[in-house]
Scaffold this active site. Structure first.
Site, mmCIF file in Angstrom:
data_model
loop_
_atom_site.group_PDB
_atom_site.id
_atom_site.type_symbol
_atom_site.label_atom_id
_atom_site.label_comp_id
_atom_site.label_asym_id
_atom_site.label_seq_id
_atom_site.Cartn_x
_atom_site.Cartn_y
_atom_site.Cartn_z
ATOM 1 N N ALA A 152 34.506 36.709 44.498
ATOM 2 C CA ALA A 152 34.500 37.623 43.355
ATOM 3 C C ALA A 152 35.935 37.998 42.974
ATOM 4 C CB ALA A 152 33.697 38.873 43.688
ATOM 5 N N PRO A 153 36.166 38.384 41.722
ATOM 6 C CA PRO A 153 37.513 38.702 41.236
ATOM 7 C C PRO A 153 37.836 40.182 41.372
ATOM 8 C CG PRO A 153 36.024 38.705 39.394
ATOM 9 C CD PRO A 153 35.175 38.427 40.611
ATOM 10 N N TRP A 154 39.074 40.547 40.992
ATOM 11 C CA TRP A 154 39.488 41.935 41.111
ATOM 12 C C TRP A 154 39.298 42.748 39.840
ATOM 13 C CZ3 TRP A 154 43.039 42.231 37.352
ATOM 14 C CH2 TRP A 154 43.976 41.226 37.173
ATOM 15 N N LYS A 178 33.156 36.881 49.339
ATOM 16 C CA LYS A 178 34.520 37.369 49.573
ATOM 17 C C LYS A 178 35.021 38.122 48.351
ATOM 18 C CE LYS A 178 38.627 35.434 49.114
ATOM 19 N NZ LYS A 178 39.490 36.608 48.739
ATOM 20 N N PRO A 179 35.382 39.397 48.504
ATOM 21 C CA PRO A 179 36.037 40.107 47.405
ATOM 22 C C PRO A 179 37.501 39.701 47.311
ATOM 23 C CG PRO A 179 35.912 41.533 49.322
ATOM 24 C CD PRO A 179 35.212 40.254 49.694
ATOM 25 N N SER A 230 40.840 32.632 38.240
ATOM 26 C CA SER A 230 41.759 31.935 37.334
ATOM 27 C C SER A 230 41.394 30.462 37.213
ATOM 28 C CB SER A 230 43.189 32.065 37.851
ATOM 29 O OG SER A 230 43.337 31.332 39.062
ATOM 30 N N GLU A 251 33.398 30.479 36.778
ATOM 31 C CA GLU A 251 33.630 31.339 35.607
ATOM 32 C C GLU A 251 35.100 31.699 35.641
ATOM 33 O OE1 GLU A 251 34.640 33.796 33.346
ATOM 34 O OE2 GLU A 251 33.451 35.419 34.230
ATOM 35 N N CYS A 285 37.903 38.436 30.913
ATOM 36 C CA CYS A 285 38.014 37.087 30.353
ATOM 37 C C CYS A 285 37.465 37.001 28.938
ATOM 38 C CB CYS A 285 37.280 36.087 31.240
ATOM 39 S SG CYS A 285 37.955 35.952 32.900
ATOM 40 N N GLU A 381 46.433 33.020 28.863
ATOM 41 C CA GLU A 381 45.737 34.289 29.084
ATOM 42 C C GLU A 381 46.702 35.346 29.615
ATOM 43 O OE1 GLU A 381 41.410 35.572 30.820
ATOM 44 O OE2 GLU A 381 42.589 34.197 32.050
#
Length: 479
Positions: A152-154, A178-179, A230, A251, A285, A381
């Site tokens: 997972a992303p931040w 995993k965070p 990313s 994603e 995003c 981005e």
């Protein structure tokens, strides 16, 4: 006086554990720039333990009935509501997000999404059985894939975790999640809540850095790897997973075009676009950060957007007047600042363009005009509270500019002309097209992109299907 840091731990096979070798990393509150906790820096032994626990738990969880899995997910949703304030506090400490916006804009959708997938658990059907060859009946089974390695992303630590574990568990898979190394606190709390409901080994959390994530993806046990992150990280995951032909769900980044035609209500469009561009400090995003405006209203639109930026407030989490908090970490502040510092001479900063304060990682709402299609800030981005504005002459040029990037996640069209809106929505090469709005998501509709924004869908029945495999069973009618 030195403040003792809170100790976060992995959650493996129903118990909280430190990293096997005792390594930790400090976790920083981005609103203050100061460490508030330590988190395990998990290595191969931790990954092995989590994967083995998930693999051992899989057969029994796979064989539960859809109704049983539904009940479990509904209990998780209820428990999230009961622990709402704890989750909100942990997420705000993770990210610096405003407490009230997290309470109203993130927690309710999360709970709703879990309940949606609880319902989806009971929709694991194939097509009707039938005889496609004389004397033989075919049946289609839809089955869970197995152990899922999820990263997972931040930017949305809690919500993106939900998007991953909820469909996976609903379909009968087990999970190792995993965070991000910068935002493990809310995920650790989710492990505590979920762990009290699911059988041990069904849901596991390991903390760590990119090497931890790499070890998860390269591990022999998982049947699927899912990441929100990313483009570079996604490419690395796809490459690693290819070595043993794992399923991959990606994603990745976005560079959403916001195409504004001359017939809009400028004031209303500016108001909505500013919120969609600056929400969560633009760390989304799908954020409305690349605006394309018809030349006839360009100057008026830019003036109004610059005023909206000046009126937008960033600040402390407990300030109910702020729209967004800090950037997530020092590297992100450096990245956003770098885009502005490297602007070409023909660009003009209409608002913002600077850090706010000297404590934490706050950045001012920013508007940049005068840009060309091949400028760095248009093509790449930023992932910050920066809205760029370009001018276009007609529909064809608007489409050329909108589609002229490597990302293809989300987009929007702003016009009163229904035919134009339909033409644009057909031709925009993005996984989502909003018309006269930007950024709303619902559990029932798919979210995912094309090109370098990745593949696979989150949310919806399509997202649920991604966590299943299809098996053909044929039986003879001859006995």
């Amino acid at each position: 006086m030195t403040t003792e840091l809170r100790r976060l731990r992995n959650y493996i096979n129903g118990e909280f554990r430190d990293a096997a070798d005792g390594r930790t990393i400090e976790v920083v509150n981005p609103a203050t720039g100061e460490a508030y906790a330590t988190s395990p820096l998990s290595g191969q032994a931790d990954v092995d333990a989590a994967m083995e626990a998930a693999a051992a738990a899989f057969p029994a969880w796979r064989d539960t009935t859809p109704a049983e899995r539904q009940k479990v997910l509904l209990k998780i949703a209820d428990a999230f509501e009961e622990r709402a304030e704890d989750l909100i506090a942990a997420e705000s400490e993770n990210t610096g997000k405003p407490l009230e916006l997290t309470r109203t804009e993130e927690l309710p959708p999360m709970v709703d999404q879990i309940r949606f997938f609880a319902g989806a658990a009971r929709m694991l059907e194939g097509r009707s059985a039938g005889e496609y060859m004389e004397g033989l009946t075919s049946i289609v089974r839809r089955e869970p894939v197995g152990v899922c390695a999820q990263v997972a992303p931040w930017n949305y630590p809690m919500m993106m975790a939900v998007w991953k574990f909820a469909p996976a568990l609903a379909a009968g898979n087990t999970v190792v999640l995993k965070p991000s190394d910068t935002t493990p606190a809310s995920t650790a709390l989710m492990a505590e809540i979920i762990g009290a409901i699911v059988p041990k080994g069904v849901f596991n959390v390991i903390c760590g850095d990119r090497d931890t994530g790499r070890a998860m993806v390269e591990h022999a046990i998982p049947a699927m790897a899912s990441i929100t992150g990313s483009v570079r990280a996604g490419m690395q995951v796809a490459e690693s997973a290819a070595k043993d032909v794992k399923r991959v769900h990606l994603e990745l980044g976005g560079k959403a075009p916001v195409v504004v035609f001359e017939d809009v209500d400028i004031a209303k469009a500016v108001e909505d676009i500013a919120v969609a561009g600056y929400f969560n400090a633009g760390q989304d995003c799908t954020a409305a950060t690349r605006v394309l405006v018809h030349e006839s209203i360009h100057d008026e639109f830019v003036t109004a957007l610059a005023k909206a930026a000046a009126d937008t407030k960033t600040g402390a989490a407990d300030d109910e007047d702020v729209l967004y908090g800090p950037l997530n970490n020092a590297n992100q502040l450096k990245q956003v600042s770098g885009f502005i510092e490297r602007l070409p001479a023909h660009a003009k900063v209409e608002a913002g363009g600077h850090r706010v304060g000297d404590k934490g990682y706050f950045y001012a709402p920013t508007v940049v005009s005068g840009l060309k299609q091949d400028d760095e800030i248009i093509q790449n981005e930023v992932f910050g509270p920066v809205i760029t504005v370009q001018s276009f002459t007609d529909e064809a040029q608007a489409l050329e500019y909108a589609n002229g990037v490597e990302y293809a996640l989300a987009s929007s069209v702003w016009t009163k002309d229904h035919g134009r809106a339909m033409r644009m929505s057909k031709s925009l090469d993005f996984g989502c097209v909003w018309i006269n709005t930007h950024i709303p998501l619902v559990a029932e509709m798919p979210h995912g992109g094309f090109k370098k924004s990745g593949y696979g869908k989150d949310l919806s029945a399509y997202g649920f299907d991604d966590y299943t495999r299809i098996k053909h069973v044929m039986t003879s009618l001859g006995g």
